[in-house]
Scaffold this motif. Structure first.
Motif, short mmCIF file in Angstrom:
data_model
loop_
_atom_site.label_atom_id
_atom_site.label_comp_id
_atom_site.label_asym_id
_atom_site.label_seq_id
_atom_site.Cartn_x
_atom_site.Cartn_y
_atom_site.Cartn_z
N THR A 33 0.73 -0.85 0.06
CA THR A 33 0.33 0.17 0.03
C THR A 33 0.93 1.52 -0.07
OG1 THR A 33 -0.39 -0.83 2.30
CG2 THR A 33 -1.55 -1.30 1.36
N ALA A 34 0.35 2.04 -0.53
CA ALA A 34 1.15 3.75 -0.67
C ALA A 34 -0.12 5.09 -0.78
CB ALA A 34 1.95 3.12 -1.15
N ILE A 35 -0.07 6.08 0.34
CA ILE A 35 -0.32 7.32 0.16
C ILE A 35 0.09 8.48 -0.94
CG2 ILE A 35 -1.22 6.57 2.82
CD1 ILE A 35 1.16 9.08 3.63
N ARG A 36 1.27 8.02 -1.51
CA ARG A 36 1.92 8.61 -2.17
C ARG A 36 1.94 8.02 -4.07
NH1 ARG A 36 -0.21 11.70 0.23
NH2 ARG A 36 0.60 13.20 1.71
N ALA A 37 1.81 8.86 -5.36
CA ALA A 37 1.52 7.99 -6.44
C ALA A 37 3.24 7.77 -5.94
CB ALA A 37 1.82 9.00 -8.02
N LYS A 39 5.59 7.38 -4.55
CA LYS A 39 6.05 5.56 -3.71
C LYS A 39 5.08 4.64 -4.17
CE LYS A 39 7.36 2.81 -0.22
NZ LYS A 39 8.71 2.87 0.07
N GLY A 40 4.28 4.50 -5.11
CA GLY A 40 2.82 3.65 -5.79
C GLY A 40 4.08 2.87 -6.99
N LEU A 41 4.62 3.08 -7.15
CA LEU A 41 5.44 3.23 -8.52
C LEU A 41 6.47 2.48 -8.36
CD1 LEU A 41 5.77 3.54 -11.52
CD2 LEU A 41 7.06 5.85 -11.58
N GLU A 42 7.44 2.92 -7.28
CA GLU A 42 8.36 2.26 -6.23
C GLU A 42 8.30 0.82 -5.96
OE1 GLU A 42 10.87 2.67 -2.25
OE2 GLU A 42 10.30 4.47 -3.60
N LEU A 43 7.21 0.84 -5.43
CA LEU A 43 6.72 -0.68 -4.74
C LEU A 43 5.80 -1.08 -5.73
CD1 LEU A 43 4.37 0.35 -1.80
CD2 LEU A 43 6.05 0.05 -1.98
N ALA A 44 5.49 -0.60 -7.70
CA ALA A 44 5.22 -1.56 -8.31
C ALA A 44 6.46 -2.02 -8.90
CB ALA A 44 4.07 -1.08 -9.22
N LYS A 45 7.21 -1.50 -9.24
CA LYS A 45 8.39 -1.96 -10.07
C LYS A 45 8.63 -2.63 -8.77
CE LYS A 45 9.51 2.38 -11.95
NZ LYS A 45 10.07 3.63 -11.64
N ALA A 46 9.09 -2.93 -7.57
CA ALA A 46 9.63 -3.84 -6.86
C ALA A 46 8.86 -5.02 -6.45
CB ALA A 46 9.93 -3.31 -5.41
N ILE A 51 -2.36 -6.90 -10.25
CA ILE A 51 -3.05 -5.43 -11.00
C ILE A 51 -3.48 -4.48 -9.60
CG2 ILE A 51 -5.18 -6.40 -8.88
CD1 ILE A 51 -6.95 -5.31 -11.64
N ALA A 52 -3.86 -3.17 -10.34
CA ALA A 52 -3.35 -1.85 -8.99
C ALA A 52 -4.98 -1.52 -8.70
CB ALA A 52 -2.35 -0.81 -9.36
N LEU A 53 -5.36 -1.04 -7.07
CA LEU A 53 -6.63 -0.25 -7.66
C LEU A 53 -5.67 1.65 -7.42
CD1 LEU A 53 -8.73 -2.25 -5.41
CD2 LEU A 53 -7.95 -2.24 -7.78
N LEU A 54 -5.91 2.70 -8.01
CA LEU A 54 -5.74 4.16 -7.80
C LEU A 54 -6.59 5.22 -7.26
CD1 LEU A 54 -3.86 3.71 -10.46
CD2 LEU A 54 -2.50 2.83 -8.62
N ASP A 55 -6.31 5.74 -6.24
CA ASP A 55 -7.33 7.11 -6.05
C ASP A 55 -6.27 7.73 -7.24
OD1 ASP A 55 -8.51 8.84 -5.12
OD2 ASP A 55 -6.85 8.99 -3.15
N ILE A 56 -7.54 8.55 -7.71
CA ILE A 56 -7.13 9.08 -8.65
C ILE A 56 -6.59 10.26 -8.12
CG2 ILE A 56 -8.26 11.50 -10.66
CD1 ILE A 56 -10.34 9.01 -11.42
N ASN A 57 -7.22 10.90 -7.51
CA ASN A 57 -6.75 12.47 -6.48
C ASN A 57 -5.78 12.17 -4.62
OD1 ASN A 57 -8.28 13.86 -8.03
ND2 ASN A 57 -9.86 12.97 -6.80
N LEU A 58 -4.56 11.58 -5.80
CA LEU A 58 -3.72 11.74 -4.32
C LEU A 58 -2.98 13.10 -4.31
CD1 LEU A 58 -1.38 8.74 -5.95
CD2 LEU A 58 -3.18 8.58 -4.11
N LYS A 59 -2.65 12.87 -3.26
CA LYS A 59 -2.27 13.41 -2.66
C LYS A 59 -0.93 14.37 -3.10
CE LYS A 59 -5.35 15.20 1.82
NZ LYS A 59 -5.88 13.69 1.34
N GLY A 60 -0.18 15.58 -2.84
CA GLY A 60 1.10 15.58 -3.57
C GLY A 60 1.28 16.13 -5.31
N LYS A 61 2.12 16.02 -5.38
CA LYS A 61 2.25 16.65 -7.19
C LYS A 61 1.92 15.40 -7.71
CE LYS A 61 5.93 18.24 -9.64
NZ LYS A 61 7.27 18.10 -10.37
N GLU A 62 2.27 14.40 -7.66
CA GLU A 62 2.14 13.78 -8.51
C GLU A 62 0.09 12.57 -8.36
OE1 GLU A 62 4.01 13.40 -11.24
OE2 GLU A 62 5.94 14.07 -10.80
N THR A 63 -0.38 12.95 -9.61
CA THR A 63 -1.70 12.06 -8.77
C THR A 63 -1.88 10.18 -9.90
OG1 THR A 63 -2.53 13.07 -11.17
CG2 THR A 63 -2.61 14.58 -9.83
N GLY A 64 -2.78 10.19 -8.90
CA GLY A 64 -3.14 8.85 -9.60
C GLY A 64 -3.23 8.63 -11.15
#
Length: 258
Positions: A33-37, A39-46, A51-64
């Motif tokens: 799980t991740a709360i930032r986009a 970090k989500g990409l980092e986890l996906a690569k590792a 399949i991934a479930l992604l919140d569209i409106n993630l906080k931070g510079k990069e969005t879902g």
């Protein structure tokens, strides 16, 4: 046999925990799980989720939406958006990434289940080679079926996803020893375990990569990498004797590297 592996990227912790609980109740595995986009990409690569479930409106510079684009471009992982009804511009941007589905908040378990099932089926269909799609369609036509009928198994990358009650389970292709036909049912033998599903051997053969699986008999497909020995009328796979007909034996010997 493995569970379908799901990555959840959601910045509202309570919602994320609820989704994780739903996923686990349905028999899937939340691998991260991740709360930032980013970090989500980092986890996906590792972790290489299925399949991934992604919140569209993630906080931070990069969005879902940004993360979805990266998952498609870099990793070719299917994703489903988690969303509240947003503004027109956000929805248009999300739609432009060609997601494999949406789950509206507040999230319901049946909606998550339907989204995962639909996404896996669509991703499997889209990632077949043209030749593989034509072969499967030809098999279905021979059986008097349409391409849109329910598919008891899906081929996604290096794994076969098969229905076990109400969810998919994952079998790595390289771990399959052989597949045996019993009429309209087949047995998938993998690492000493057997999985039975309602599907014809001919239909299954049309899905599988021909450089790995070889038909030795009208009732058997074998993983050529698991063959231990070849006799006059049988071969040995994982210490099991399987029948082989003469013409398929000759073809197998010609097929294998000398």
């Amino acid at each position: 046999m493995e569970k379908v592996r799901v990555l959840v990227v959601e910045d509202e912790v309570i919602i994320a925990q609820s989704i994780i609980s739903m996923i686990e109740k349905m028999g899937y595995e939340c691998v991260g799980t991740a709360i930032r986009a980013t970090k989500g990409l980092e986890l996906a690569k590792a972790l290489k989720p299925d399949i991934a479930l992604l919140d569209i409106n993630l906080k931070g510079k990069e969005t879902g939406i940004w993360l979805a684009s990266e998952l498609k471009r870099e990793l070719n992982i299917p994703y489903v958006f988690l969303t509240s009804l947003g503004d027109k511009k956000t929805i248009e941007e999300a739609t432009a990434t060609m997601p494999y589905g949406y789950v509206l908040k507040p999230v319901a378990q049946q909606a998550v289940y339907a989204a995962i099932e639909t996404a896996l089926a669509r991703f499997s269909q889209e990632n077949r080679t043209p030749a593989r799609r034509e072969a499967t369609l030809a098999v279905n036509n021979t059986l008097g079926e349409k391409e849109e009928v329910e598919k008891p198994s899906l081929l996604i990358k290096d794994a076969l996803f098969i229905k076990d009650e109400y969810q998919y389970v994952k079998i790595i292709l390289s771990e399959i020893d052989y597949i045996k036909s019993d009429g309209n049912y087949i047995e998938i033998h993998s690492q000493g375990k057997k999985k039975v599903l309602k599907e014809t051997l001919k239909n299954m053969e049309a899905k599988l990569p021909t450089d790995i699986f070889f038909q030795i008999h009208r009732s058997y497909l074998v993983n050529v990498e698991k063959i231990e020995s070849i006799g006059g009328n049988s071969i040995k796979v994982n210490n099991e004797e399987l029948p082989i007909v003469k013409e398929r034996r000759d073809a197998l010997l010609a097929y294998l590297p000398s």
